[in-house]
Write an enzyme that holds these catalytic residues in place. Structure first.
Site, PDB file in Angstrom:
ATOM      1  CB  CYS A   1      74.364  10.991  38.916  1.00 12.80           C
ATOM      2  SG  CYS A   1      73.608  11.870  37.518  1.00 12.80           S
TER       3      CYS A   1
ATOM      4  CB  CYS B   1      69.505  10.026  39.965  1.00 11.33           C
ATOM      5  SG  CYS B   1      70.533   9.969  38.473  1.00 11.33           S
TER       6      CYS B   1
ATOM      7  CG  HIS C   1      70.955  13.569  35.305  1.00 14.33           C
ATOM      8  ND1 HIS C   1      70.537  12.888  36.412  1.00 14.33           N
ATOM      9  CD2 HIS C   1      69.958  13.447  34.387  1.00 14.33           C
ATOM     10  CE1 HIS C   1      69.338  12.374  36.197  1.00 14.33           C
ATOM     11  NE2 HIS C   1      68.972  12.688  34.963  1.00 14.33           N
TER      12      HIS C   1
ATOM     13  CD  GLU D   1      74.398  14.690  39.696  1.00 14.69           C
ATOM     14  OE1 GLU D   1      73.824  14.370  40.745  1.00 14.69           O
ATOM     15  OE2 GLU D   1      73.785  15.017  38.656  1.00 14.69           O
TER      16      GLU D   1
END
Length: 153
Positions: free
Chosen positions: A79, A76, A46, A48
């Site tokens: 993260c 999410c 991801h 992040e």
């Protein structure tokens, strides 16, 4: 946030969901990332997480106190957890994620009083641009899938 949008466009160029993230410390970007789940074949890729990893390397510490994260889509659960663990004090969010967002949409992990750290969240920064990029991506994805189905029938 404009730098995070540029990162999201890199994901888009790879056919990935266009999510981008940058982490700033004392006016300088110290970590950048964009969604690479399909490219790297891992759920951990991801934007992040990638940006946090780079920022930690740059800071020489796992704590990112004094930093601000800019991300094009609400984090999410994974993260949001990483943000809390890294002690990032402020997160600036473009578009909210009503299906999986954990900065206020589905859950609010950034403000959970039971955690040892909370993060300030600012939402809607370049929100229309971030939302449009995601909406256009998913619209095109659906159109391509429908076209493929028609070819197969």
């Amino acid at each position: 946030m404009k730098a995070a949008v540029r990162e999201a466009r890199k994901a888009l160029a790879l056919g990935e969901v266009p999510i981008g993230c940058v982490i700033e410390y004392e006016g300088k970007i110290i970590g950048r990332g964009y969604n690479r789940r399909m490219t790297d074949r891992t759920v951990l890729a991801h934007a992040e997480i990638i940006a946090i990893r780079k920022a930690c390397r740059k800071m020489g510490d796992w704590r990112l106190e004094g930093c601000t994260m800019y991300v094009t889509l609400e984090p999410c659960p994974m993260c949001a957890g990483a943000i809390v663990q890294a002690r990032i004090p402020k997160v600036v969010i473009g578009a909210m994620n009503p299906k999986a967002g954990c900065a206020g949409s589905v859950l609010d992990m950034l403000h959970e009083p039971g955690f040892n750290h909370q993060a300030e969240a600012e939402t809607g920064v370049l929100g229309e641009e971030c939302s449009r990029m995601l909406t256009d991506f998913f619209k095109e994805l659906r159109e391509n899938r429908n076209a493929q189905k028609k070819l197969l029938t």
